[in-house]
Design an enzyme around this catalytic site. Structure first.
Site, PDB file in Angstrom:
ATOM      1  N   ASP A   1       0.817  -1.211   0.000  1.00 41.01           N
ATOM      2  CA  ASP A   1       0.000   0.000   0.000  1.00 41.01           C
ATOM      3  C   ASP A   1       0.854   1.266   0.000  1.00 41.01           C
ATOM      4  O   ASP A   1       0.455   2.285  -0.567  1.00 41.01           O
ATOM      5  CB  ASP A   1      -0.926   0.009   1.219  1.00 41.01           C
ATOM      6  CG  ASP A   1      -2.102  -0.955   1.043  1.00 41.01           C
ATOM      7  OD1 ASP A   1      -2.256  -1.498  -0.069  1.00 41.01           O
ATOM      8  OD2 ASP A   1      -2.842  -1.168   2.018  1.00 41.01           O
TER       9      ASP A   1
ATOM     10  N   LEU B   1      -8.031   3.526  11.709  1.00 38.97           N
ATOM     11  CA  LEU B   1      -8.543   2.283  12.272  1.00 38.97           C
ATOM     12  C   LEU B   1      -7.827   1.945  13.579  1.00 38.97           C
ATOM     13  O   LEU B   1      -8.456   1.553  14.565  1.00 38.97           O
ATOM     14  CB  LEU B   1      -8.362   1.150  11.257  1.00 38.97           C
ATOM     15  CG  LEU B   1      -8.813  -0.236  11.686  1.00 38.97           C
ATOM     16  CD1 LEU B   1     -10.311  -0.250  11.962  1.00 38.97           C
ATOM     17  CD2 LEU B   1      -8.469  -1.268  10.619  1.00 38.97           C
TER      18      LEU B   1
ATOM     19  N   ALA C   1      -6.452   2.561   7.667  1.00 38.06           N
ATOM     20  CA  ALA C   1      -5.041   2.825   7.985  1.00 38.06           C
ATOM     21  C   ALA C   1      -4.918   3.305   9.436  1.00 38.06           C
ATOM     22  O   ALA C   1      -5.446   2.676  10.350  1.00 38.06           O
ATOM     23  CB  ALA C   1      -4.485   3.845   6.988  1.00 38.06           C
TER      24      ALA C   1
END
Length: 304
Positions: free
Chosen positions: A80, A199, A196
């Protein structure tokens, strides 16, 4: 989120390849990918740093801007973090992205490296789905002058230094006062960024198709300071009222040493990112796999 019809998609002629820096086995993976694409009659170009890092100096190498101007699609091999970096740079050009996961988590790079070629075969034949995701743009103002401006795909994070006390922040939304907050910081996250840092800080998961942004306090002094989801049409203003060693981070781009009364202005960017997925792709499948929801015992198992 509906599948895209093949006739609605442009013909892919030039494919850009971007690879994760110094990843183990990356040279072999990218070489295999390039050979596959050329075998389909496609022009293959590598992002400049990718070509340099894997020793392909003789290959066609383009800067991100040149990729934006010339490529019909970009294939990102990595995690990512790799996707975040190139997505921000290609956003103004509207180049769609395909993610091959050579990282660990991979919410955005969703195609496993093993077995990528059969999946890409179907996608290049038009068997795919597309979705758009929003970005943030933010500016830091000091004395009325802009001193920093950047895009963020995941989030904009205002945070205190590791050895300093709490940050004191004043937050306005669309010119209306929301709250004063004492905390370790504040996260403004897109739906993509909701999986990301937000969270980890206790924020909600937002489906990528939602038109919302989440404001998530980081370890607030008052437990009544809770995460809130607001319309993505909102303009968010965060003013530094107190604290030391406070910084702001736009994804991986940082500006440290903010001063009292510096203001961070955050709003949705006019640009968006288009992701291409294999046909049948589901966001819920991704969540279940990456968050290990499938590891919980079934109800039937609990009743035994």
């Amino acid at each position: 989120m509906l599948p895209s019809s093949p006739s609605a998609l442009p013909a892919f002629r030039t494919v850009a390849v971007i690879g994760k820096y110094m990843a183990g086995g990356i040279t072999e993976s990218l070489s295999e990918l390039a050979a596959f694409l050329r075998g389909r009659g496609l022009r293959v170009v590598f992002e400049t740093d990718t070509a340099h890092n894997i020793g392909l100096a003789a290959e066609a190498a383009l800067t991100p801007q040149q990729i934006g101007e010339q490529a019909d699609v970009a294939i990102v091999v990595g995690g990512d973090g790799t996707m975040l970096g190139i997505a921000r740079q290609l956003a103004p050009f509207g180049v769609p992205l395909i993610g091959i996961n050579q990282g660990r988590l991979g919410f955005m790079t969703d195609i496993p490296l093993e077995g990528m070629l059969p999946v890409l075969t179907d996608m290049l034949d038009g068997k795919l789905e597309s979705e758009q995701r929003c970005l943030l743009e933010g500016s830091v103002l000091r004395g009325g002058q802009t001193i920093f401006h950047a895009l963020a795909f995941n989030d904009v994070v205002v945070s205190r230094g590791s050895t300093s006390g709490m940050a004191e922040l004043k937050v306005d939304v669309d010119g209306r006062f929301m709250y004063n907050q004492r905390s370790d910081g504040l996260i403004v996250a897109t739906p993509t960024g909701s999986t990301a840092y937000a969270l980890s800080a206790g924020g909600p998961l937002l489906h990528p198709s939602l038109s919302g942004l989440s404001l998530v306090p980081i370890a607030p002094h008052a437990l009544s300071n809770r995460p809130i989801v607001i319309p993505d049409s909102s303009c968010i203003e965060i003013e530094i009222m107190g604290g030391r060693d406070i910084s702001v981070n736009f994804d991986m781009q940082s500006l440290a040493s903010l001063q009292h009364h510096d203001r961070i202005i955050v709003r949705r960017s006019a640009h968006a990112i288009t992701f291409l997925h294999p046909q049948g792709w589901s966001y819920y499948d991704t969540l279940r796999e990456k968050l290990h929801w499938n590891e919980y015992p079934s109800v039937a198992g609990q009743l035994k």
